[in-house]
Design a protein around this motif. Structure first.
Motif, PDB file in Angstrom:
ATOM      1  N   ARG A   1       0.562  -1.254  -0.399  1.00  0.00           N
ATOM      2  CA  ARG A   1      -0.017   0.120  -0.399  1.00  0.00           C
ATOM      3  C   ARG A   1       1.316   1.249  -0.116  1.00  0.00           C
ATOM      4  N   ARG A   2       2.138   1.157   0.698  1.00  0.00           N
ATOM      5  CA  ARG A   2       3.174   2.125   0.956  1.00  0.00           C
ATOM      6  C   ARG A   2       3.860   2.674  -0.382  1.00  0.00           C
ATOM      7  N   GLY A   3       3.099   1.845  -1.677  1.00  0.00           N
ATOM      8  CA  GLY A   3       4.051   1.535  -2.796  1.00  0.00           C
ATOM      9  C   GLY A   3       6.050   1.734  -3.007  1.00  0.00           C
ATOM     10  N   LEU A   4       6.285   0.489  -1.564  1.00  0.00           N
ATOM     11  CA  LEU A   4       7.728   0.511  -2.039  1.00  0.00           C
ATOM     12  C   LEU A   4       7.799  -0.317  -2.215  1.00  0.00           C
TER      13      LEU A   4
ATOM     14  N   PRO B   1       9.923  13.566  -3.683  1.00  0.00           N
ATOM     15  CA  PRO B   1       9.136  11.737  -2.851  1.00  0.00           C
ATOM     16  C   PRO B   1       7.939  12.690  -3.227  1.00  0.00           C
ATOM     17  N   SER B   2       7.544  11.894  -3.913  1.00  0.00           N
ATOM     18  CA  SER B   2       6.329  11.545  -3.532  1.00  0.00           C
ATOM     19  C   SER B   2       5.492  10.107  -2.887  1.00  0.00           C
ATOM     20  N   ALA B   3       6.400   8.800  -2.760  1.00  0.00           N
ATOM     21  CA  ALA B   3       5.966   8.108  -2.009  1.00  0.00           C
ATOM     22  C   ALA B   3       5.124   8.839  -1.061  1.00  0.00           C
TER      23      ALA B   3
ATOM     24  N   PRO C   1      14.758  13.488   1.140  1.00  0.00           N
ATOM     25  CA  PRO C   1      15.075  12.661   0.951  1.00  0.00           C
ATOM     26  C   PRO C   1      14.003  12.063   1.151  1.00  0.00           C
ATOM     27  N   LEU C   2      13.932   9.853   0.645  1.00  0.00           N
ATOM     28  CA  LEU C   2      13.333   8.669   1.388  1.00  0.00           C
ATOM     29  C   LEU C   2      14.286   7.677   1.728  1.00  0.00           C
ATOM     30  N   ALA C   3      13.063   6.839   3.101  1.00  0.00           N
ATOM     31  CA  ALA C   3      14.047   6.340   3.354  1.00  0.00           C
ATOM     32  C   ALA C   3      13.318   5.307   3.670  1.00  0.00           C
ATOM     33  N   VAL C   4      13.037   3.854   4.712  1.00  0.00           N
ATOM     34  CA  VAL C   4      12.830   3.413   6.042  1.00  0.00           C
ATOM     35  C   VAL C   4      13.329   3.496   7.388  1.00  0.00           C
TER      36      VAL C   4
ATOM     37  N   LYS D   1       8.341   2.381   9.151  1.00  0.00           N
ATOM     38  CA  LYS D   1       7.239   4.051   8.628  1.00  0.00           C
ATOM     39  C   LYS D   1       8.139   4.290   7.441  1.00  0.00           C
ATOM     40  N   VAL D   2       7.799   4.621   6.901  1.00  0.00           N
ATOM     41  CA  VAL D   2       8.221   5.500   5.922  1.00  0.00           C
ATOM     42  C   VAL D   2       8.753   6.610   5.800  1.00  0.00           C
ATOM     43  N   GLU D   3       9.922   7.679   5.594  1.00  0.00           N
ATOM     44  CA  GLU D   3      10.393   9.111   6.528  1.00  0.00           C
ATOM     45  C   GLU D   3      10.332   9.686   4.307  1.00  0.00           C
ATOM     46  N   ASN D   4       9.268  10.651   4.669  1.00  0.00           N
ATOM     47  CA  ASN D   4       9.298  10.860   2.834  1.00  0.00           C
ATOM     48  C   ASN D   4       9.721  12.410   2.886  1.00  0.00           C
ATOM     49  N   ALA D   5       9.977  13.414   3.368  1.00  0.00           N
ATOM     50  CA  ALA D   5      10.614  14.606   4.529  1.00  0.00           C
ATOM     51  C   ALA D   5       9.069  15.809   4.152  1.00  0.00           C
ATOM     52  N   CYS D   6       7.882  14.851   4.948  1.00  0.00           N
ATOM     53  CA  CYS D   6       6.794  15.793   4.508  1.00  0.00           C
ATOM     54  C   CYS D   6       6.570  16.207   5.874  1.00  0.00           C
ATOM     55  N   LEU D   7       5.983  17.292   5.431  1.00  0.00           N
ATOM     56  CA  LEU D   7       6.016  18.326   7.318  1.00  0.00           C
ATOM     57  C   LEU D   7       4.510  18.635   7.609  1.00  0.00           C
ATOM     58  N   GLN D   8       3.145  17.975   8.083  1.00  0.00           N
ATOM     59  CA  GLN D   8       2.492  18.025   8.402  1.00  0.00           C
ATOM     60  C   GLN D   8       1.927  17.605   9.641  1.00  0.00           C
ATOM     61  N   GLU D   9       0.653  17.867   9.724  1.00  0.00           N
ATOM     62  CA  GLU D   9       0.700  17.964  11.798  1.00  0.00           C
ATOM     63  C   GLU D   9       0.261  16.144  11.445  1.00  0.00           C
ATOM     64  N   SER D  10       0.926  15.000  11.021  1.00  0.00           N
ATOM     65  CA  SER D  10       0.918  14.483  11.384  1.00  0.00           C
ATOM     66  C   SER D  10       2.400  13.278  11.586  1.00  0.00           C
ATOM     67  N   GLN D  11       2.991  14.637  10.809  1.00  0.00           N
ATOM     68  CA  GLN D  11       4.210  14.341  10.873  1.00  0.00           C
ATOM     69  C   GLN D  11       5.403  15.667  11.043  1.00  0.00           C
ATOM     70  N   PRO D  12       5.283  15.919  12.334  1.00  0.00           N
ATOM     71  CA  PRO D  12       5.823  17.498  12.209  1.00  0.00           C
ATOM     72  C   PRO D  12       7.312  18.064  12.529  1.00  0.00           C
TER      73      PRO D  12
END
Length: 387
Positions: A28-31, A213-215, A262-265, A277-288
């Motif tokens: 589902r996470r497109g790994l 990244p867009s993962a 950066p994109l990482a496991v 977890k997948v670290e996809n360099a996103c900053l948001q409420e669930s990924q502060p």
């Protein structure tokens, strides 16, 4: 081992760790799209005993009208950034003495002169720069070219924004594709429609793309954690799926610079205590923003072979969504800047730099050219602010 074999092995590892649920979660996470490249790519490690320069760029898919917001609400969103950004962050300085700098990728499809004037005022105070964002669907190359050239002219001439090539004087821009669908990269063809989009971007003055990244999106490329050249193949979509790393080959005549975050496991964070977890360099409420994530970003080693101690950390967000805005203009981001300052004070080999998208591209090109310049001196290596 073939790429397919590596993918199967990686999926098997995750599946064995988490059983059927873990395997399904990984899919589902497109790994399967990017994990083989992630596991096999070995980027140069920073040289021990030499200062590491961490280049941090926050690239915002900045959409004031998001969710069909009425004008009053959209205006209030922008006003909050104009008011709060200097108040919260002016007291912070990086290793060059610069305050936190932000890259507002503003959608051409949401153009409002008032909002751009407000952002231009904030940028003139030294807090950031505006670049180009675009949502489009079922488009043509001809219409896309017109849209980009028109918006570039408007931002440059009406608002004094964007940047110029130091040598030619041409107005240039950085780009992020809406809905991640760069170069028609969705399987269903939605949210783009242009197979030669990379060529259109390059020909209209795009100096670099910052979409990835867009993962976990299906638009995620096989190539990860890279600064590289993408060469368009109009006969197929997603031509940026791979390409040669910047600094390893001469620039291809039709190459577009791609700067990935950066994109990482991340095995330090696990779902159900099992699936990473997948670290996809996103900053948001669930990924502060959090200083603990910085280690993962740095370990991705997004760098240029000739300057391995310059680590490129390109982050992305949708900053005017209210829950995200509370994070980016609130305590989590303040604490992140405080932690950067404290880490730098403790460790003389750790230096951090707040950079805009334009500055990040300049630094990448300077590194590839082996220019004997500091980070401060390379911020405007090839592209300079407009005006």
């Amino acid at each position: 081992m073939t790429e397919l074999g590596i993918a199967a092995t990686a999926a098997g590892v995750v599946g064995a760790a988490g059983g059927v649920a873990g395997f399904r979660a990984a899919r589902r996470r497109g790994l399967d799209r990017w994990l083989p490249s992630y596991l096999t790519t070995r980027r140069p490690a920073p040289v021990p005993g030499v200062p590491v320069d961490v280049l941090i760029a926050v690239c915002d898919h900045y959409e004031p009208k998001r969710g069909n917001a009425p004008p009053a609400k959209a205006r209030a969103r922008v006003q909050q950034w104009v008011d709060e950004y200097p108040r919260l962050f002016d007291r912070f300085r990086d290793s060059d003495g610069c305050p936190p700098r932000y890259s507002f990728f503003y959608p051409a499809d949401e153009y409002e002169p008032e909002y751009l004037d407000m952002l231009a005022g904030l940028c003139r105070q030294g807090y950031g720069e505006v670049e180009v964002h675009l949502h489009h669907d079922n488009d043509t190359a001809e219409n896309l070219r017109h849209t980009l050239l028109d918006f570039k002219q408007t931002l440059s001439e009406r608002h004094g924004l964007l940047s110029r090539d130091r040598t030619t004087g041409e107005v240039v821009y950085g780009f992020i594709h809406g809905n991640w669908a760069l170069d028609n990269s969705r399987c269903d063809g939605r949210w783009c429609g242009v197979n030669n989009e990379l060529d259109v971007l390059r020909e209209t003055g795009c100096y670099a793309d910052f979409t990835l990244p867009s993962a976990p999106s299906e638009t995620q490329t096989r190539k990860v954690n890279s600064v590289y050249w993408a060469v368009d193949d109009p006969a197929r979509p997603k031509s940026h799926d791979t390409g040669p790393d910047l600094g390893t080959v001469p620039r291809p005549p039709t190459g577009l610079l791609m700067i990935q975050g950066p994109l990482a496991v991340d095995w330090s964070r696990r779902k159900w205590g099992i699936v990473p977890k997948v670290e996809n360099a996103c900053l948001q409420e669930s990924q502060p923003p959090d200083i603990t994530r910085l280690t993962t970003w740095m370990n991705a080693r997004v760098n240029i072979p000739s300057r391995p101690n310059w680590l490129f950390v390109k982050l992305h967000t949708h900053g005017v969504k209210e829950p995200n805005q509370d994070v980016l203009l609130g305590g989590p981001m303040v604490r992140f800047h405080e932690a950067l300052k404290e880490r730098s004070a403790r460790n003389p080999l750790f230096r951090f730099h707040y950079v805009t998208a334009r500055e990040m591209a300049n630094l990448a090109l300077a590194a590839a050219d082996r220019a004997d310049l500091s980070v401060a001196d390379a911020r405007s290596y090839k592209y300079v602010p407009n005006g």
